[in-house]
Design a protein around this motif. Structure first.
Motif, PDB file in Angstrom:
ATOM      1  N   GLY A 189       5.291 -33.589  -2.472  1.00 25.41           N
ATOM      2  CA  GLY A 189       5.630 -31.910  -2.001  1.00 25.41           C
ATOM      3  C   GLY A 189       4.615 -31.334  -1.039  1.00 25.41           C
ATOM      4  N   ARG A 190       4.133 -31.962  -0.407  1.00 26.66           N
ATOM      5  CA  ARG A 190       3.173 -31.405   0.797  1.00 26.66           C
ATOM      6  C   ARG A 190       3.435 -32.009   2.009  1.00 26.66           C
ATOM      7  NH1 ARG A 190      -2.876 -31.632  -1.008  1.00 26.66           N
ATOM      8  NH2 ARG A 190      -2.152 -33.675  -1.442  1.00 26.66           N
ATOM      9  N   PRO A 191       4.778 -31.975   2.367  1.00 22.26           N
ATOM     10  CA  PRO A 191       5.333 -32.544   3.720  1.00 22.26           C
ATOM     11  C   PRO A 191       4.319 -32.535   4.858  1.00 22.26           C
ATOM     12  CG  PRO A 191       6.771 -31.084   3.267  1.00 22.26           C
ATOM     13  CD  PRO A 191       5.736 -30.866   2.197  1.00 22.26           C
ATOM     14  N   ASP A 244      12.714 -36.359   9.830  1.00 24.53           N
ATOM     15  CA  ASP A 244      11.886 -36.696   8.602  1.00 24.53           C
ATOM     16  C   ASP A 244      10.683 -35.577   8.883  1.00 24.53           C
ATOM     17  OD1 ASP A 244      13.214 -38.651   7.663  1.00 24.53           O
ATOM     18  OD2 ASP A 244      11.569 -40.189   7.934  1.00 24.53           O
ATOM     19  N   VAL A 245      10.489 -35.191   9.805  1.00 23.49           N
ATOM     20  CA  VAL A 245       9.218 -34.368  10.315  1.00 23.49           C
ATOM     21  C   VAL A 245       9.654 -33.061  10.997  1.00 23.49           C
ATOM     22  CG1 VAL A 245       7.018 -34.209  11.420  1.00 23.49           C
ATOM     23  CG2 VAL A 245       7.589 -36.136  10.184  1.00 23.49           C
ATOM     24  N   VAL A 255       4.363 -40.741   6.017  1.00 18.42           N
ATOM     25  CA  VAL A 255       5.054 -39.617   6.269  1.00 18.42           C
ATOM     26  C   VAL A 255       5.970 -39.185   5.016  1.00 18.42           C
ATOM     27  CG1 VAL A 255       7.166 -38.591   7.373  1.00 18.42           C
ATOM     28  CG2 VAL A 255       4.980 -39.190   8.585  1.00 18.42           C
ATOM     29  N   GLU A 256       6.540 -40.357   4.536  1.00 21.97           N
ATOM     30  CA  GLU A 256       7.145 -40.771   3.296  1.00 21.97           C
ATOM     31  C   GLU A 256       6.511 -40.192   2.123  1.00 21.97           C
ATOM     32  OE1 GLU A 256       9.796 -44.355   2.129  1.00 21.97           O
ATOM     33  OE2 GLU A 256       9.757 -44.295   4.134  1.00 21.97           O
ATOM     34  N   LYS A 257       5.374 -40.626   1.965  1.00 22.10           N
ATOM     35  CA  LYS A 257       4.559 -40.370   1.034  1.00 22.10           C
ATOM     36  C   LYS A 257       4.342 -38.924   0.834  1.00 22.10           C
ATOM     37  CE  LYS A 257       1.509 -44.074  -0.578  1.00 22.10           C
ATOM     38  NZ  LYS A 257       0.058 -44.695  -0.592  1.00 22.10           N
ATOM     39  N   SER A 258       4.148 -38.249   2.050  1.00 24.41           N
ATOM     40  CA  SER A 258       3.854 -36.599   1.899  1.00 24.41           C
ATOM     41  C   SER A 258       4.909 -36.105   1.540  1.00 24.41           C
ATOM     42  CB  SER A 258       3.227 -36.486   3.387  1.00 24.41           C
ATOM     43  OG  SER A 258       4.530 -36.290   4.234  1.00 24.41           O
ATOM     44  N   ARG A 259       6.261 -36.502   1.625  1.00 25.36           N
ATOM     45  CA  ARG A 259       7.301 -35.833   1.194  1.00 25.36           C
ATOM     46  C   ARG A 259       7.506 -35.762  -0.351  1.00 25.36           C
ATOM     47  NH1 ARG A 259      12.629 -36.441   4.503  1.00 25.36           N
ATOM     48  NH2 ARG A 259      12.234 -38.653   4.013  1.00 25.36           N
ATOM     49  N   ARG A 286       4.318 -31.369   8.628  1.00 27.01           N
ATOM     50  CA  ARG A 286       4.855 -30.312   9.212  1.00 27.01           C
ATOM     51  C   ARG A 286       4.937 -30.920  10.365  1.00 27.01           C
ATOM     52  NH1 ARG A 286       0.720 -27.670   7.245  1.00 27.01           N
ATOM     53  NH2 ARG A 286       0.214 -26.908   9.468  1.00 27.01           N
TER      54      ARG A 286
END
Lengths: 208, 208
Positions: free
Chosen positions: B143-145, B173-174, B136-140, B147
């Motif tokens: 820039g493609r978090p 976070d989500v 989840v952290e990496k996805s943020r 959802r």
């Protein structure tokens, strides 16, 4: 079998299919087994794999009684403490194991490997029946004739018919031909009988 | 396990014991399987033996979602047609297969490999939970978090507790954290749900 799931890795799918070919294991149980083995220590799978590989290479049929054995003749046929004048005729090797567990029989066995079943295309020649007749004949030639044959086929229609067939073939050749007492529930399966029921059935066996 | 039967050949006894170590297979079914394989063509045993040997050597866990796979990342994680912004969190690989069969989900997965269960000594560190948080952290960072996270643990006490635990860790976070709708019978097992029930449960998912 449902259509193979494309989302399963091929090696898992292959194991599921191999399990599902076994009797009594449906596709759902097969999946559970496969995923269980994925998580279990490797030696659980490998021990099963080795045992499967060795099964056919190490076992054969005893040339006397046709039970499954690693040494020929089998332990029971080689045992001088058993009464070789009484033969218990059964359908399958598992039936020998069931009767041995009852500790009520000290004779020897003859495994037919099936029953006469015209519906399934199984005639007397598909069974180890000729071998039983030869065995009885030989025993008379050596002067130590078979005194009794216990026909312990299953108490089903096919088991009864097979017993009657053997009875007709042997009548006159053997002093005594018996059938297990009807302590066994008709339509049941010998292999699932408990030890006590089997003991009673052996004790109460009746001449045909 | 009953005492080993001395009348069984050691290789048959060994196979029976190997089968009986599997979940849902008792000593009686294990014997039946062994004697079935004695009679069946050799390739039935050998195919199962080979599949067992290959299972661990060919499969691994996907480094993204921790599902079982032969290629890393797995087919689902590599698929550009899937929505990588929605992660469905499940307990076991079989749950992924069950949800895929429902054809109601086009996101990606995260397999925990268990549930938090203090009774069985399983804490959050025994699961692939840290890996979910990192993901989840990496996805943020890219820039493609993510959802949405669907917490599809089983509707059991332990499944619910695990979902609550993950909810607390991810809250904030989500954007959206959901749970499968209670179309599933409480106390049941996700993997055995039929496709329609699973479809409904996915459609009716509720924000936590």
């Amino acid at each position: 079998m449902p259509a193979p799931n494309k989302m399963l890795p091929p090696s898992v799918q292959r194991l599921i299919e191999a399990f599902a070919r076994l009797p009594g294991i449906g596709p759902k149980s097969a999946s559970r087994l496969a995923y269980y083995l994925l998580r279990a220590p490797a030696d659980v799978s490998l021990e099963l794999a080795d045992a499967l590989r060795d099964l056919k290479s190490l076992t054969r049929l005893c040339s006397v009684c046709y039970n499954v054995t690693e040494a020929d003749p089998c332990e029971i046929c080689r045992d001088p403490a058993r009464d070789h004048g009484v033969i218990c005729v059964v359908e399958e090797p598992l039936d020998v194991a069931a009767i041995e567990r009852s500790r009520s029989f000290n004779g020897v066995y003859h495994v037919l490997h099936g029953v006469i079943s015209p519906m399934n295309g199984v005639g007397p020649d598909e069974l180890r029946l000729r071998e039983l007749l030869t065995r009885v004949e030989k025993s008379r030639a050596t002067g130590r004739p078979i005194r009794e044959i216990i026909l312990a086929t299953n108490p089903t229609l096919e088991g009864e018919n097979t017993a009657s067939f053997i009875h007709r073939k042997l009548a006159g050749d053997v002093l005594r031909i018996t059938r297990l007492a009807r302590g066994l529930p008709v339509g049941g399966d010998l292999e699932y009988a408990d030890e006590i029921t089997l003991s009673r059935a052996l004790e109460g066996r009746q001449p045909l």
